[in-house]
Design an enzyme around this catalytic site. Structure first.
Site, short mmCIF file in Angstrom:
data_model
loop_
_atom_site.label_atom_id
_atom_site.label_comp_id
_atom_site.label_asym_id
_atom_site.label_seq_id
_atom_site.Cartn_x
_atom_site.Cartn_y
_atom_site.Cartn_z
N GLU A 159 11.80 8.27 2.92
CA GLU A 159 12.33 9.40 3.69
C GLU A 159 11.41 9.82 4.85
OE1 GLU A 159 13.61 12.49 0.94
OE2 GLU A 159 14.42 10.98 -0.41
N ASN A 200 12.56 3.22 2.26
CA ASN A 200 13.72 3.79 1.56
C ASN A 200 14.15 5.05 2.31
OD1 ASN A 200 15.41 3.69 -0.79
ND2 ASN A 200 14.29 5.43 -1.65
N HIS A 236 23.23 8.74 -1.87
CA HIS A 236 23.62 9.99 -2.53
C HIS A 236 24.88 10.48 -1.82
CE1 HIS A 236 20.07 10.45 -5.02
NE2 HIS A 236 19.29 10.24 -3.97
N GLU A 264 19.64 4.80 -5.02
CA GLU A 264 19.74 6.09 -5.75
C GLU A 264 21.18 6.57 -5.83
OE1 GLU A 264 16.96 9.03 -4.25
OE2 GLU A 264 15.38 7.55 -3.96
N ASP A 266 24.61 8.13 -6.47
CA ASP A 266 25.34 9.11 -7.29
C ASP A 266 26.39 9.79 -6.41
OD1 ASP A 266 23.74 10.91 -5.90
OD2 ASP A 266 22.52 11.46 -7.63
#
Ligand code: G3I
Length: 345
Positions: A159, A200, A236, A264, A266
């Site tokens: 990030e 990432n 996400h 990641e 979701d």
């Protein structure tokens, strides 16, 4: 004497029962083929984020991880605040347990993450330029050497960008300047030459200001010789769905010669979700899988937790939750079957 003996037996029974309850019951098997088998058949490593405390305390949680996933990412246990709570004092115990559990289950481990503005211990913010550079060197070297041969992939820089495409003003940027990103990759390669090194990012899935900047950043770093092996897209999402252009976006990174991982995944819902929302969520999950399958370089898909009982979304986003494949009782939601179908498609 006899009363003492009866008392002792009673105590043993009670303690034994408490231990068993503390461990929880075994996992109810999930229907259909395990995700790890379906992923393996397609050449995709399917993983999940795990929480060490849950894995230790909750037998069903632990069994499902071993049964369903091919890879694990410690959700928090490899962040600075847990690995190096005081400068120079490394505490590997919790992360070590996750790694051991994974290797025992024949799984691989993604390390998350070496240079990240989140979850830094307070001491980091007090360092000047020289000291922070030294601390970054020491952290990467110590952690990667500790896990060399056991953790094959690392999120080296996590990030680093803002949504508008600017560099995030983390302590690393503020003290070390933009060169910290390339430097971190160089240090990581030196610490464990065999590990795959990823950058990432969150919110860079569509073609937007952030992903455009990520593309230029990675392209330039590569042309300057920085050892970057792959790009992780966190994925996400919510009912807004998978952004248009996700596959094209991944392909332009692929064209730079990079591996791609969805790291990641979701899909957050308003809670409590309706039947329709659970159904819509399952379609978003299916599109995540299909997007990865559509790109040759996408060989890894990690869910950010697999049960609604243990997910960062309800913990950090009021009114949202139900973001994972299984409900709080570890029962499959429509999303679980949708992921199975998409992986079989
Ligand atoms: O350790 C304390 C515990 O002692 C205390 O009892 C408990 C009470 O809430 O809090 C615990 O700390 C929490 C920690 O997770 C461990 O569970 C923090 O409050 C909480 O903020 C922290 O959240 C984590 C978050 O990163 C922090 O930024 C989430 O679990 C984790 O899923 C999340 O992961 C990030 C990735 O690293 C990077 N990408 C985005 C992703 C989601 O935010």
């Amino acid at each position: 004497m006899r009363r003492l003996a009866v008392g002792a037996v009673f105590a043993v029974v009670v303690i034994g029962a408490l231990l068993v309850i503390g461990q929880g019951g075994p996992a109810e098997p999930l229907p259909g083929q395990p995700l790890r088998a379906l992923g393996n058949a397609k050449g995709i490593v399917v993983g999940t984020a795990v929480r060490e405390d849950q894995q230790r305390k909750n037998r069903a949680y632990r069994e499902l991880i071993a049964a369903q996933f091919q890879s694990v990412t410690p959700e928090n246990e490899m962040k600075w605040y847990l690995l190096q709570p005081e400068q120079g004092r490394f505490t590997f115990e919790a992360a070590d347990r996750v790694v051991k559990e994974a290797l025992d289950a024949g799984q691989t481990v993604r390390g998350h993450s070496l240079v990240f503005h989140g979850q830094l211990p307070l001491w980091v913010g007090k360092l000047g330029r020289r000291e922070l550079e030294g601390a970054m060197r020491a952290h990467i070297a110590e952690v990667m050497r500790h896990y060399a041969g056991r953790v094959g992939v690392w999120d080296v820089v996590n990030e680093a960008l803002l949504d508008d495409g600017g560099l995030r003003p983390s302590p690393f940027l503020k003290r070390l300047g933009s060169g910290y990103i390339g430097e971190a990759f160089g240090l990581a390669r030196k610490a464990d030459p065999k590990a795959k090194l990823y950058i990432n990012e969150i919110g860079a899935e569509g073609i937007n200001a952030k992903s455009n900047r990520l593309y230029r950043l990675v392209r330039d770093l590569k042309s300057q010789g920085a050892p970057i092996d792959g790009v992780g897209f966190q994925t996400h999402f919510n009912l807004g769905g998978v952004p248009d252009g996700f596959v094209d976006n991944m392909r332009r990174f692929e064209a730079l010669g990079l591996e791609i991982a969805l790291t990641e995944a979701d899909v957050g819902l308003p809670v409590p979700p309706t039947t329709e929302q659970l159904e819509a969520q399952s379609q978003v999950y299916a599109r995540i899988v299909e997007s990865c399958l559509a790109v040759k370089a996408c060989k890894s898909l990690t869910f950010w937790g697999f049960t609604d009982g243990r997910s960062w979304i309800p913990e950090t986003q009021p009114g949202m939750g139900a973001a994972t494949l299984l409900d709080e009782q570890l029962r499959p939601k429509p999303a679980f079957a949708a992921v199975q179908r998409a992986l079989s498609g």
